[in-house]
Design a protein around this motif. Sequence first.
Motif, PDB file in Angstrom:
ATOM      1  N   HIS A 236      -1.480  -2.438  -3.887  1.00 55.62           N
ATOM      2  CA  HIS A 236      -0.821  -1.420  -4.712  1.00 55.62           C
ATOM      3  C   HIS A 236      -1.847  -0.426  -5.253  1.00 55.62           C
ATOM      4  O   HIS A 236      -1.635   0.792  -5.211  1.00 55.62           O
ATOM      5  CB  HIS A 236      -0.078  -2.100  -5.859  1.00 55.62           C
ATOM      6  CG  HIS A 236       0.896  -1.216  -6.567  1.00 55.62           C
ATOM      7  ND1 HIS A 236       0.643  -0.668  -7.804  1.00 55.62           N
ATOM      8  CD2 HIS A 236       2.124  -0.766  -6.204  1.00 55.62           C
ATOM      9  CE1 HIS A 236       1.676   0.075  -8.172  1.00 55.62           C
ATOM     10  NE2 HIS A 236       2.585   0.032  -7.227  1.00 55.62           N
TER      11      HIS A 236
ATOM     12  N   ILE B  89       0.844  -1.197   0.000  1.00 52.05           N
ATOM     13  CA  ILE B  89       0.000   0.000   0.000  1.00 52.05           C
ATOM     14  C   ILE B  89       0.881   1.249   0.000  1.00 52.05           C
ATOM     15  O   ILE B  89       0.637   2.211  -0.744  1.00 52.05           O
ATOM     16  CB  ILE B  89      -0.949   0.008   1.213  1.00 52.05           C
ATOM     17  CG1 ILE B  89      -2.072  -1.020   1.029  1.00 52.05           C
ATOM     18  CG2 ILE B  89      -1.569   1.402   1.419  1.00 52.05           C
ATOM     19  CD1 ILE B  89      -2.967  -1.176   2.243  1.00 52.05           C
ATOM     20  N   CYS B  90       1.921   1.232   0.828  1.00 44.37           N
ATOM     21  CA  CYS B  90       2.857   2.361   0.880  1.00 44.37           C
ATOM     22  C   CYS B  90       3.596   2.507  -0.451  1.00 44.37           C
ATOM     23  O   CYS B  90       3.857   3.628  -0.912  1.00 44.37           O
ATOM     24  CB  CYS B  90       3.850   2.166   2.015  1.00 44.37           C
ATOM     25  SG  CYS B  90       3.095   2.156   3.659  1.00 44.37           S
ATOM     26  N   ASP B  91       3.928   1.372  -1.060  1.00 43.92           N
ATOM     27  CA  ASP B  91       4.563   1.378  -2.383  1.00 43.92           C
ATOM     28  C   ASP B  91       3.631   2.019  -3.406  1.00 43.92           C
ATOM     29  O   ASP B  91       4.052   2.875  -4.202  1.00 43.92           O
ATOM     30  CB  ASP B  91       4.899  -0.060  -2.780  1.00 43.92           C
ATOM     31  CG  ASP B  91       5.656  -0.148  -4.099  1.00 43.92           C
ATOM     32  OD1 ASP B  91       5.051   0.161  -5.145  1.00 43.92           O
ATOM     33  OD2 ASP B  91       6.835  -0.541  -4.091  1.00 43.92           O
TER      34      ASP B  91
ATOM     35  N   TYR C  84       1.089   4.052  -2.793  1.00 39.08           N
ATOM     36  CA  TYR C  84       0.942   5.467  -2.435  1.00 39.08           C
ATOM     37  C   TYR C  84       2.068   6.275  -3.047  1.00 39.08           C
ATOM     38  O   TYR C  84       1.851   7.314  -3.679  1.00 39.08           O
ATOM     39  CB  TYR C  84       0.957   5.606  -0.915  1.00 39.08           C
ATOM     40  CG  TYR C  84       0.836   7.034  -0.417  1.00 39.08           C
ATOM     41  CD1 TYR C  84      -0.386   7.535   0.006  1.00 39.08           C
ATOM     42  CD2 TYR C  84       1.947   7.887  -0.365  1.00 39.08           C
ATOM     43  CE1 TYR C  84      -0.502   8.844   0.467  1.00 39.08           C
ATOM     44  CE2 TYR C  84       1.839   9.185   0.089  1.00 39.08           C
ATOM     45  CZ  TYR C  84       0.623   9.661   0.497  1.00 39.08           C
ATOM     46  OH  TYR C  84       0.510  10.960   0.937  1.00 39.08           O
TER      47      TYR C  84
ATOM     48  N   GLY D 161      -3.186   1.733  -2.464  1.00 44.03           N
ATOM     49  CA  GLY D 161      -2.299   2.854  -2.169  1.00 44.03           C
ATOM     50  C   GLY D 161      -2.587   4.049  -3.066  1.00 44.03           C
ATOM     51  O   GLY D 161      -2.526   5.202  -2.627  1.00 44.03           O
TER      52      GLY D 161
END
Length: 292
Positions: free
Chosen positions: A154, A31-33, A35, A157
Motif C-alpha cells: 500500500h 499496490i494498485c490500491d 496508487y 503504491g
Amino acid sequence: MHTIRVSEMIDEQKFNRFHLQILLCCIFIIICDGYDMFMLGTILPSLMTEWKITAVEAGLFSSYALFGMMIGALVFGPLADKFGRKKVILICTVIFSIFTFTSGFADTPTSFGIQRFIAGLGLGGVMPNLIAIITEYAPKKLRSTLVAIMFSGHALGGVVVSLGAMYLIPNFGWRAVVWLGALPLIFMPILYKMLPESLNYFILKNQKSQLADVLNQVEVNGKYTANDHYVLHEKSKNDSTGFPVKQLFKKGRTVSTIMFWVAFFMCLFVMYGLSTWLPKIMEGAGYELGSS
C-alpha cells in the motif's frame, strides 16, 4: 473417508510456490490500491489551479473516497463470506480501476467527486479481503510476516504514484496520472487464474473437488480427494453466534476495542491527511511541484 482439519493442515505447511503466487497477486492489487488512494495528493495542486477551487472544496475530494472506503469495507466484507473472497476482491478491483480511469475525463469537480466516491467503494472492499485471504492460506509461523509484506504494498503504491506524477504531470497533465489507474484491468485474467477462492467458501458451498485441488497445491505431496470430509476448524462451546461486532464489547473487551479504534482512526487521519495535503503545502512554501 478421511476427516481433514483444514486449518490445522494449513498451519503446518512450509512456504512454497503456491503461497508465493497468492502473495504476489495480493501485493500487486494492494499496490494498485495504494496508487489510487495516494494519487489525489499528487494531482490536487493541478486540480485546484485548473478548476479554480478552494482548499475546502478540494478537501472534499479526499473525503468522498474515504466515505466510499468506509461503506465498501462494511458492505463487501460480509458479502465475501457469502459469495467468496476471490470474486469480491476481483469485483472491487474492477470497480476502483474503472472509476479511477473514468474520473480522468471529468470536467467538473462534482463529476470527479462522485467517481472518487464510487472508486472508494472498491478500495474499501478490497483491502480487508486481501488481508483475510492471506491470513487464511498462510502457514501459522509466517502469517503475520506475510500480512505485513503484503500490506507494505500500500505504501509502495504511494511511492509509485509520486514518482510517476513527477514525470507525467509536467509532460501530460494530471489526467495521465489518473488514467494509469486502469492498469489492473489488463492483469485481470492473470489474477482470476492465479488467485484461489476462500477455503471457508469451498466448505460452506460443499465444493469438495475445488477444495481438494487447492489443498493439493498447498501441500505439494497431498493426496486429497472429493471423497474426504473437510472441517475448517473445530467448533467449541464458547463459539458465539449473532452479530459479530457485539463480541468486541463482551468479556471485558470494551475499553481495548475503543482504544484500538481510536488508534486506527488517528493513524489513518494522519496518513491520509498528510498524503493529500503535503504536496500543496510544500508548493505553497516555494518548492516546485515535482519536488513536492
